[in-house]
Design an enzyme around this catalytic site. Structure first.
Site, PDB file in Angstrom:
ATOM      1  CB  CYS A 134      -0.965   0.034   1.334  1.00  0.00           C
ATOM      2  SG  CYS A 134      -2.384   1.714   1.017  1.00  0.00           S
ATOM      3  N   GLY A 135       0.556   2.191   0.908  1.00  0.00           N
ATOM      4  CA  GLY A 135       1.452   4.067   1.218  1.00  0.00           C
ATOM      5  C   GLY A 135       2.982   3.262   0.901  1.00  0.00           C
TER       6      GLY A 135
END
Length: 205
Positions: free
Chosen positions: A108-109
């Protein structure tokens, strides 16, 4: 089912405010079942709070973690990855891990954090979508792979909707499961394939 050795190093799970607690659950649960010690690493030893409201007191501060003392560094997503430079030290430590030959797994991030650090410029990788990483102005767009999870050397990347594929790649990289057992584990947890459970039961015997 496990091919790892008895004298294994711990796995380090990064934790920071707003970390996405659901993204690494499969990974850490089954690594622990395979005999790995899971140690949490925060910016400091001060407690942090996940997106889901879980309060975690880190085992270690980031400055106290050395690549040669670790089997793997896991970087979960977090709102903070896209809200400034607070988590940049974790991306810099990921560089030190990779330079030392110690695996890193980012989801993800955290993939955007690695992109900003330049760690995806020369490695195959994935994320949520290609334009999410393109917004970091990194130089690795041609190495982006539109799939659930990617392993290139000692680096695993995945998007936010793929915690099971993320775990699969980590298990493959560390040799926890392989072959039909790894495939069955993925099919059971990702596809709810009942036939896969029988394969895992047989392997456990």
């Amino acid at each position: 089912m496990s091919t790892v050795t008895a004298n294994r190093k711990p796995v380090h799970l990064a934790v920071y405010d707003t970390f996405a607690d659901w993204e690494t659950g499969h990974t850490t649960a089954y690594l622990a079942r395979a005999g790995y010690e899971i140690r949490t690493v925060g910016p400091t030893r001060a407690p942090v709070t996940s997106i889901g409201g879980l309060r975690v007191e880190p085992d270690l501060a980031l400055d106290d973690v050395e690549p040669q003392e670790s089997a793997l560094l896991i970087l979960p997503g977090a709102d903070l990855w896209d809200a400034g430079d607070d988590l940049a030290p974790f991306a810099r430590r990921a560089r030190a891990f990779l330079d030392a030959g110690t695996p890193v797994a980012a989801i993800c991030g955290a993939t955007a954090g690695l992109a900003r650090e330049g760690l995806l410029d020369d490695r195959d990788h994935t994320s949520a979508v290609s334009f999410y990483l393109a917004a970091t102005a990194y130089k690795g767009a041609e190495r982006y792979v539109d799939t659930d999870a990617v392993t290139d050397g000692n680096l695993v990347t995945a998007g936010p909707t793929e915690p099971v594929a993320f775990a699969r790649e980590v298990f493959r990289l560390l040799g926890v499961y392989d072959g039909e057992v790894l495939d069955a584990w993925y099919r059971l947890h990702h596809d709810s394939d009942a036939e896969a459970f029988a394969v895992l039961q047989q392997a456990a015997r």
